[in-house]
Design a protein around this motif. Structure first.
Motif: not given
Length: 183
Positions: A74, A77-78, A80-82, A84-85, A88
């Protein structure tokens, strides 16, 4: 309410016997000590909540490692999301910086008008327009009825439009008839 002593004692024994091995497992799989501490805490918090599910004896350690493994997954994953965000947002910010000054002034005015709204109105607008949530989803997030969300959203949009000195969405489409005239 204080937990029964035998439950507390069992958890303390589980913690004492497995803290160092689980910490070592987590430290070797994280980038820093803060992340490791968070994952270790999450692992033992899960163990406390699910103490009745924790196997007895030597089988407890593999069970805890499984919990730690899922917490690490978890966490990663967080991250990676961070990442990517962040990429962006950096791309969007660089695009905004390249906009002509007039558009930038409009964005500044919008940001100021948005900031001047109450926390509740900013939240409902953010959930609807930035997060793309439906009225029903926003109602769940805010813990209120869908009708209350509709009212708050309408009021928030109206106040934002008023702050920007423009008509609220949908209102300009309606024909305005001056008083005394009939259509």
């Amino acid at each position: 309410m204080r937990p029964p002593d035998n439950r507390r004692r069992r958890f303390e024994e589980l913690y004492q016997a497995n803290h160092d091995p689980v910490l070592g497992y987590v430290v070797r799989r994280t980038a820093n000590g803060h992340d490791a501490a968070d994952i270790l805490a999450e692992t033992f918090m899960t163990a406390w909540r699910r103490l009745d599910d924790v196997p007895a004896g030597e089988k407890a350690r593999p069970w805890l490692f499984g919990v730690a493994r899922r917490a690490l997954a978890n966490h990663h994953r967080g991250e990676r999301r961070h990442t990517a965000l962040t990429a962006r947002l950096a791309s969007e910010l660089s695009a905004i910086q390249r906009q002509p000054r007039e558009e930038s002034a409009d964005m500044d005015a919008l940001a100021k008008a948005f900031e001047d709204l109450s926390d509740g109105y900013r939240e409902v607008l953010s959930l609807a327009d930035w997060e793309g949530m439906s009225i029903a989803e926003i109602a769940v997030v805010l813990g209120c009825s869908a009708n209350a969300v509709r009212i708050r959203l309408h009021r928030a949009r109206r106040r934002l439009a008023r702050a920007l000195s423009v008509d609220p969405p949908g209102r300009a489409a309606r024909a305005r008839v001056p008083e005394g005239d009939s259509a």
